[in-house]
Design a protein around this motif. Structure first.
Motif, PDB file in Angstrom:
ATOM      1  N   LEU A  73       0.780  -1.388  -0.236  1.00  0.00           N
ATOM      2  CA  LEU A  73       0.037   0.027   0.000  1.00  0.00           C
ATOM      3  C   LEU A  73       0.813   1.376   0.294  1.00  0.00           C
ATOM      4  CD1 LEU A  73      -2.725  -0.885   2.496  1.00  0.00           C
ATOM      5  CD2 LEU A  73      -3.154  -0.573  -0.102  1.00  0.00           C
ATOM      6  N   LEU A  74       1.872   1.468   0.857  1.00  0.00           N
ATOM      7  CA  LEU A  74       2.860   2.423   0.794  1.00  0.00           C
ATOM      8  C   LEU A  74       3.345   2.707  -0.763  1.00  0.00           C
ATOM      9  CD1 LEU A  74       4.658   2.108   4.206  1.00  0.00           C
ATOM     10  CD2 LEU A  74       3.048   3.720   3.552  1.00  0.00           C
ATOM     11  N   PHE A  75       3.839   1.539  -0.958  1.00  0.00           N
ATOM     12  CA  PHE A  75       4.612   1.331  -2.353  1.00  0.00           C
ATOM     13  C   PHE A  75       3.601   2.313  -3.404  1.00  0.00           C
ATOM     14  CE2 PHE A  75       5.564  -0.431  -6.702  1.00  0.00           C
ATOM     15  CZ  PHE A  75       6.609   0.460  -7.057  1.00  0.00           C
ATOM     16  N   MET A  76       2.377   1.656  -3.398  1.00  0.00           N
ATOM     17  CA  MET A  76       1.300   2.231  -4.647  1.00  0.00           C
ATOM     18  C   MET A  76       1.064   3.586  -4.275  1.00  0.00           C
ATOM     19  SD  MET A  76       1.293  -0.064  -6.590  1.00  0.00           S
ATOM     20  CE  MET A  76       0.210   0.107  -7.731  1.00  0.00           C
ATOM     21  N   SER A  77       0.859   3.960  -2.897  1.00  0.00           N
ATOM     22  CA  SER A  77       0.556   5.218  -2.890  1.00  0.00           C
ATOM     23  C   SER A  77       1.520   6.345  -3.380  1.00  0.00           C
ATOM     24  CB  SER A  77      -0.083   5.626  -1.235  1.00  0.00           C
ATOM     25  OG  SER A  77       1.178   5.226  -0.405  1.00  0.00           O
ATOM     26  N   THR A  78       2.790   6.136  -3.094  1.00  0.00           N
ATOM     27  CA  THR A  78       3.837   6.852  -3.662  1.00  0.00           C
ATOM     28  C   THR A  78       3.861   6.955  -5.045  1.00  0.00           C
ATOM     29  OG1 THR A  78       5.462   4.799  -3.559  1.00  0.00           O
ATOM     30  CG2 THR A  78       5.259   6.488  -1.578  1.00  0.00           C
ATOM     31  N   ARG A  79       3.450   5.734  -5.818  1.00  0.00           N
ATOM     32  CA  ARG A  79       3.260   5.680  -7.126  1.00  0.00           C
ATOM     33  C   ARG A  79       2.257   6.782  -7.628  1.00  0.00           C
ATOM     34  NH1 ARG A  79       6.843   4.816 -10.732  1.00  0.00           N
ATOM     35  NH2 ARG A  79       5.314   3.832 -12.154  1.00  0.00           N
ATOM     36  N   ALA A  80       1.115   6.687  -6.891  1.00  0.00           N
ATOM     37  CA  ALA A  80       0.056   7.308  -7.275  1.00  0.00           C
ATOM     38  C   ALA A  80       0.279   8.929  -7.111  1.00  0.00           C
ATOM     39  CB  ALA A  80      -1.251   6.955  -6.516  1.00  0.00           C
ATOM     40  N   VAL A  81       1.062   9.120  -6.097  1.00  0.00           N
ATOM     41  CA  VAL A  81       1.354  10.733  -5.941  1.00  0.00           C
ATOM     42  C   VAL A  81       2.375  11.011  -7.145  1.00  0.00           C
ATOM     43  CG1 VAL A  81       2.506  12.278  -4.379  1.00  0.00           C
ATOM     44  CG2 VAL A  81       0.718  10.642  -3.423  1.00  0.00           C
ATOM     45  N   GLU A  82       3.231  10.209  -7.434  1.00  0.00           N
ATOM     46  CA  GLU A  82       4.198  10.502  -8.484  1.00  0.00           C
ATOM     47  C   GLU A  82       3.773  10.976  -9.583  1.00  0.00           C
ATOM     48  OE1 GLU A  82       7.476   7.746  -9.790  1.00  0.00           O
ATOM     49  OE2 GLU A  82       8.385   8.729  -8.220  1.00  0.00           O
ATOM     50  N   ARG A  83       2.714   9.846  -9.840  1.00  0.00           N
ATOM     51  CA  ARG A  83       1.916  10.085 -11.285  1.00  0.00           C
ATOM     52  C   ARG A  83       0.967  11.448 -11.175  1.00  0.00           C
ATOM     53  NH1 ARG A  83      -0.063   4.126 -11.929  1.00  0.00           N
ATOM     54  NH2 ARG A  83       1.778   3.032 -12.823  1.00  0.00           N
ATOM     55  N   ARG A  84       0.507  11.680 -10.032  1.00  0.00           N
ATOM     56  CA  ARG A  84      -0.295  12.922  -9.926  1.00  0.00           C
ATOM     57  C   ARG A  84       0.514  14.142 -10.418  1.00  0.00           C
ATOM     58  NH1 ARG A  84      -5.272  14.484  -6.253  1.00  0.00           N
ATOM     59  NH2 ARG A  84      -6.658  13.966  -8.082  1.00  0.00           N
ATOM     60  N   ARG A  85       1.875  14.119  -9.845  1.00  0.00           N
ATOM     61  CA  ARG A  85       2.480  15.319  -9.886  1.00  0.00           C
ATOM     62  C   ARG A  85       3.443  15.386 -11.217  1.00  0.00           C
ATOM     63  NH1 ARG A  85       6.322  15.409  -4.320  1.00  0.00           N
ATOM     64  NH2 ARG A  85       4.832  16.306  -3.032  1.00  0.00           N
ATOM     65  N   GLY A  86       3.257  14.263 -12.182  1.00  0.00           N
ATOM     66  CA  GLY A  86       3.901  14.094 -13.271  1.00  0.00           C
ATOM     67  C   GLY A  86       5.224  13.769 -13.412  1.00  0.00           C
ATOM     68  N   GLY A  87       5.433  12.728 -12.424  1.00  0.00           N
ATOM     69  CA  GLY A  87       6.626  12.060 -12.386  1.00  0.00           C
ATOM     70  C   GLY A  87       7.570  12.482 -11.389  1.00  0.00           C
ATOM     71  N   THR A  88       8.923  12.314 -11.619  1.00  0.00           N
ATOM     72  CA  THR A  88       9.998  12.340 -10.310  1.00  0.00           C
ATOM     73  C   THR A  88      10.508  13.901 -10.932  1.00  0.00           C
ATOM     74  OG1 THR A  88      11.596  11.434 -11.999  1.00  0.00           O
ATOM     75  CG2 THR A  88      10.664  10.073 -10.562  1.00  0.00           C
ATOM     76  N   ARG A  89      11.198  14.470  -9.932  1.00  0.00           N
ATOM     77  CA  ARG A  89      11.634  15.703 -10.364  1.00  0.00           C
ATOM     78  C   ARG A  89      12.343  15.870 -11.444  1.00  0.00           C
ATOM     79  NH1 ARG A  89      14.310  17.503  -4.549  1.00  0.00           N
ATOM     80  NH2 ARG A  89      12.857  16.949  -3.431  1.00  0.00           N
ATOM     81  N   LYS A  90      13.206  14.826 -11.806  1.00  0.00           N
ATOM     82  CA  LYS A  90      13.809  14.824 -12.956  1.00  0.00           C
ATOM     83  C   LYS A  90      13.300  14.933 -14.272  1.00  0.00           C
ATOM     84  CE  LYS A  90      17.914  12.360 -12.875  1.00  0.00           C
ATOM     85  NZ  LYS A  90      18.825  11.213 -13.123  1.00  0.00           N
ATOM     86  N   GLU A  91      12.088  14.078 -14.049  1.00  0.00           N
ATOM     87  CA  GLU A  91      11.330  14.123 -15.366  1.00  0.00           C
ATOM     88  C   GLU A  91      10.505  15.448 -15.231  1.00  0.00           C
ATOM     89  OE1 GLU A  91       8.861  10.756 -14.411  1.00  0.00           O
ATOM     90  OE2 GLU A  91      10.404   9.354 -15.164  1.00  0.00           O
ATOM     91  N   ARG A  92      10.084  15.947 -14.199  1.00  0.00           N
ATOM     92  CA  ARG A  92       9.285  17.248 -14.409  1.00  0.00           C
ATOM     93  C   ARG A  92      10.133  18.349 -15.055  1.00  0.00           C
ATOM     94  NH1 ARG A  92       7.263  15.823  -9.206  1.00  0.00           N
ATOM     95  NH2 ARG A  92       8.706  17.348  -8.329  1.00  0.00           N
ATOM     96  N   ARG A  93      11.459  18.318 -14.473  1.00  0.00           N
ATOM     97  CA  ARG A  93      12.394  19.372 -14.959  1.00  0.00           C
ATOM     98  C   ARG A  93      12.625  19.415 -16.367  1.00  0.00           C
ATOM     99  NH1 ARG A  93      16.898  18.352 -11.891  1.00  0.00           N
ATOM    100  NH2 ARG A  93      15.500  18.861 -10.224  1.00  0.00           N
TER     101      ARG A  93
END
Length: 151
Positions: A73-93
């Motif tokens: 559940l922790l892993f999937m929630s971090t993935r959902a937040v990451e997708r909502r933000r648009g990926g990792t910091r490197k991908e957003r940059r």
């Protein structure tokens, strides 16, 4: 002991049904039924049934399953937040830099100003005038759309 007896009975019943099916000349179905009916007796002979019974009634096993579920559940929630933000910091940059490089020209979104403008050639269409910075003409696109629709 009880589980082994039940699994053996299920396996014997399945082999009986497979024999009746083969008697009716449906050999492919009979072979498939025989294969399914051999699985329970195979589980008994390998000791998997005893392991499953020991696991089902073990509090430490259930605690382990609970911890694995919590980690999932922790892993999937971090993935959902990451997708909502648009990926990792490197991908957003990288996406922001790409958007800055591929900026759309200001005249590309200018609306057409009348019913005859679609049939005109590019040479006959009036060219858009470049806007001066801070000219206060921020609503010219909206005014053009309203005029086009007669409002």
């Amino acid at each position: 002991m009880l589980a082994e007896t039940i699994f053996s009975a299920v396996s014997a019943a399945g082999l009986g049904i497979a024999a009746v099916t083969a008697y009716r000349k449906r050999f492919l179905a009979a072979t498939r039924i025989a294969a399914y009916s051999l699985v329970p007796i195979g589980l008994v002979l390998t000791g998997a049934v005893e392991w499953a019974v020991d696991t089902a009634f073990s509090p430490t096993a259930w605690l382990g399953f609970g911890l694995l579920g919590g980690a999932w559940l922790l892993f999937m929630s971090t993935r959902a937040v990451e997708r909502r933000r648009g990926g990792t910091r490197k991908e957003r940059r990288a996406a922001t830099k790409a958007a800055q490089r591929e900026a759309v020209a200001p005249a590309a979104s200018a609306p057409s100003l009348g019913p005859g403008s679609a049939g005109q050639s590019k040479a006959a269409q009036p060219k858009a005038k470049p806007k001066a910075a801070g000219s206060g003409d921020d609503f010219s696109d909206i005014e053009a759309i309203l005029k086009k629709h007669g409002i």
